[in-house]
Design an enzyme around this catalytic site. Structure first.
Site, PDB file in Angstrom:
ATOM      1  NE  ARG A  75     -30.373  42.801  -4.364  1.00 43.03           N
ATOM      2  CZ  ARG A  75     -31.481  42.382  -3.754  1.00 43.03           C
ATOM      3  NH1 ARG A  75     -32.541  42.066  -4.462  1.00 43.03           N
ATOM      4  NH2 ARG A  75     -31.529  42.289  -2.439  1.00 43.03           N
ATOM      5  CG  HIS A  86     -28.697  39.563   1.094  1.00 40.37           C
ATOM      6  ND1 HIS A  86     -28.523  40.934   1.068  1.00 40.37           N
ATOM      7  CD2 HIS A  86     -30.023  39.348   0.871  1.00 40.37           C
ATOM      8  CE1 HIS A  86     -29.690  41.514   0.839  1.00 40.37           C
ATOM      9  NE2 HIS A  86     -30.616  40.579   0.715  1.00 40.37           N
ATOM     10  CD  GLN A 119     -32.779  39.553   4.537  1.00 43.38           C
ATOM     11  OE1 GLN A 119     -33.137  40.206   3.585  1.00 43.38           O
ATOM     12  NE2 GLN A 119     -33.536  39.419   5.610  1.00 43.38           N
ATOM     13  CG  ASP A 163     -33.289  32.574   0.462  1.00 43.19           C
ATOM     14  OD1 ASP A 163     -34.270  33.137  -0.082  1.00 43.19           O
ATOM     15  OD2 ASP A 163     -32.117  32.784   0.117  1.00 43.19           O
ATOM     16  CB  CYS A 216     -34.235  36.802   3.317  1.00 47.10           C
ATOM     17  SG  CYS A 216     -34.217  35.648   1.934  1.00 47.10           S
ATOM     18  NE  ARG A 274     -32.504  44.232   4.177  1.00 42.19           N
ATOM     19  CZ  ARG A 274     -32.420  43.885   2.898  1.00 42.19           C
ATOM     20  NH1 ARG A 274     -33.144  42.884   2.442  1.00 42.19           N
ATOM     21  NH2 ARG A 274     -31.581  44.506   2.072  1.00 42.19           N
TER      22      ARG A 274
END
Ligand code: CP
Ligand code: NVA
Length: 310
Positions: free
Chosen positions: A108, A135, A138, A223, A264, A292
């Site tokens: 990340r 991402h 996601q 988001d 998310c 996830r």
């Protein structure tokens, strides 16, 4: 049908629709296997994964750690302060060192180039666990969740309301393009997606700053208005984003009583989404977050375990 194997999972632009569907089907198989038998087969026995973080995380870290454990492998966390990716040591050197210790790297990062460099310099698969640009883990999860709840995805519509230029919006457009979903990006002026990203997504995307853009949506997605790394812009963003809050009023504006709401997470409740919506009957925020785990396991089983995409 043979679907070509992936070497890395950096960006959805690198995947064909078949590869994307292959990962979705693998996620479903692994999810069903664990639900039916109580455990997955240990297909990643003796495999290890380094989790390299430049930013905070709950879902990404825990779903990858538990995903490795469920598949019989081992994962360990490397904090931003420890590794100093790009400051204490270059991504190229970190990649070459870690490649001698582990079977995969999940990273990340701030700059997307760091995950590209890790992949280019290392000799093990690299997974993008979020960069400033995208991402993809996601978005795979999000479309997997949409598939579970909606069934056929062709020509379904997902309306993303908020920062249309951020990592989550970028990956969502690309993921939607793989499965034939339509995307509406509803964003304030100045926070619209890059035209090149929209074109590359291959999705039917319409971009507007008019809130009526949510009309007819099957899924309303939002988001945070200020992503990790953009904290200095928070006040400026708070001045323009409030009309784009996902509230019960905006949900009603879809005109679809069956419309579902996704985020998310983490959410800034009271900013981009109200408690009423986040905790209301249309919300699928937590099943989405739980998925996830299953999406991550599919990526790991394929990249580290050699499980073919079919
Ligand atoms: N959605 C997501 O990536 O959450 P984390 O930042 O907690 O990993
Ligand atoms: N756009 C958000 C997503 C967090 C999972 C961020 O980058 O902070």
């Amino acid at each position: 049908m043979t679907i070509p194997a992936l070497n890395h999972f950096l960006d959805l632009a690198d995947l064909s629709s078949d590869q994307f569907w292959g990962l979705m089907r693998l996620a479903k198989r692994l999810k069903d296997e664990r639900a039916e038998k109580g455990a997955n087969a240990p297909i990643l026995a003796n495999k290890s994964l380094a989790l390299l973080f430049q930013k905070p995380s709950l879902r990404t870290r825990v779903s990858f750690e538990m995903g490795m454990q469920h598949l019989g492998g081992y994962a360990f966390y490397l904090s931003p302060a420890e590794v100093g990716l790009g400051t204490r040591e270059s991504a190229a050197d970190v990649a070459r060192v870690l490649s001698g210790y582990v079977d995969g790297i999940m990273a990340r990062v701030f700059g997307h180039q760091d995950v590209v460099d890790l992949a280019n310099w290392g000799s093990v698969p690299v997974i993008n666990g979020l960069s400033d640009f995208s991402h993809p883990c996601q978005a795979l999860t999000d479309i997997f969740t949409a598939w579970e709840v909606l069934g056929d995805l062709e020509d379904r519509t997902i309306a993303y309301v908020g920062d249309g230029a951020n990592n989550v919006a970028t990956s969502l457009m690309m993921a939607a393009g793989k499965v034939g979903m339509n995307v509406r990006i509803v964003s304030p002026v100045g926070y619209m997606p890059d035209a090149g990203v929209v074109a590359r997504s291959g999705a039917e995307v319409s971009v507007t700053n008019d809130l009526d853009g949510v009309q007819g949506a099957d899924i309303l997605y939002t988001d945070v208005w200020t992503s990790m790394g953009q904290e200095s812009e928070r006040e400026q963003r708070l001045a323009v984003f409030p009309p784009y809050q996902v509230s019960s009023g905006l949900l009603a504006r879809t005109g679809n009583p069956q419309a579902l709401v996704m985020h998310c997470l983490p959410a800034h409740r009271g900013e981009e989404i109200t408690d009423e919506v986040a905790d209301g009957p249309a919300s699928i925020l937590f099943p989405q977050a739980h998925n996830r785990l299953h999406a991550q396991k599919a990526i790991l089983a394929h990249l580290l375990g050699g499980v073919p995409l079919e």
